[in-house]
Scaffold this active site. Sequence first.
Site, PDB file in Angstrom:
ATOM      1  N   THR A  17       0.824  -1.202   0.000  1.00 32.92           N
ATOM      2  CA  THR A  17       0.000   0.000   0.000  1.00 32.92           C
ATOM      3  C   THR A  17       0.860   1.254   0.000  1.00 32.92           C
ATOM      4  O   THR A  17       2.036   1.221   0.336  1.00 32.92           O
ATOM      5  CB  THR A  17      -0.944   0.025   1.214  1.00 32.92           C
ATOM      6  OG1 THR A  17      -0.176   0.037   2.412  1.00 32.92           O
ATOM      7  CG2 THR A  17      -1.878  -1.176   1.204  1.00 32.92           C
ATOM      8  N   ASP A  18       0.239   2.369  -0.369  1.00 30.80           N
ATOM      9  CA  ASP A  18       0.964   3.636  -0.416  1.00 30.80           C
ATOM     10  C   ASP A  18       0.317   4.649   0.519  1.00 30.80           C
ATOM     11  O   ASP A  18      -0.649   4.346   1.215  1.00 30.80           O
ATOM     12  CB  ASP A  18       1.052   4.163  -1.850  1.00 30.80           C
ATOM     13  CG  ASP A  18      -0.303   4.480  -2.467  1.00 30.80           C
ATOM     14  OD1 ASP A  18      -1.297   4.648  -1.728  1.00 30.80           O
ATOM     15  OD2 ASP A  18      -0.363   4.582  -3.703  1.00 30.80           O
ATOM     16  N   GLN A  19       0.818   5.843   0.513  1.00 30.66           N
ATOM     17  CA  GLN A  19       0.351   6.882   1.415  1.00 30.66           C
ATOM     18  C   GLN A  19      -1.096   7.285   1.135  1.00 30.66           C
ATOM     19  O   GLN A  19      -1.771   7.827   1.998  1.00 30.66           O
ATOM     20  CB  GLN A  19       1.263   8.105   1.304  1.00 30.66           C
ATOM     21  CG  GLN A  19       1.084   9.097   2.422  1.00 30.66           C
ATOM     22  CD  GLN A  19       2.183  10.153   2.411  1.00 30.66           C
ATOM     23  OE1 GLN A  19       2.990  10.207   1.499  1.00 30.66           O
ATOM     24  NE2 GLN A  19       2.207  10.966   3.438  1.00 30.66           N
TER      25      GLN A  19
END
Length: 139
Positions: A17-19
Amino acid sequence: MSPPAHEIFLRVRYSETDQMGTYYNSRPLEWFECARSELMRAIGRPYTEIEASGLFMPVREAHVEYLGKAQYDDLLRVRTVLTMPSRAQVRFDVEVTHAETGLPVCRGYTIHAVVNAAGKPVRPPEWLAELVCGKKGAS
């Protein structure tokens, strides 16, 4: 005869996942790899066996369409279909959806050359043409 298809389930890992709270844009290609490896295993021809026979299937083209979010711990369904668009290539079409809701996450494909150990394109083995096309030799 329907082309070979297979389905696996993957859970989105935290590291994927990313920000912005969804999967990172390169992850679908990794999911596609898992799915095509499992499809080949399911049809009785794992990559290790294919490579031991002196054949390889490098990716020549990859395409991804990003259709929706997938967050940490979401369970995904990854469905893969194998076709043979030409006499020396195979194509894996992949669709990723949320397992519980069926909402789309992404879809795409990879196209692979069939090459020998020297990297020279060769016709796919007869067993592969029969499996995908339902007849001897690729169409």
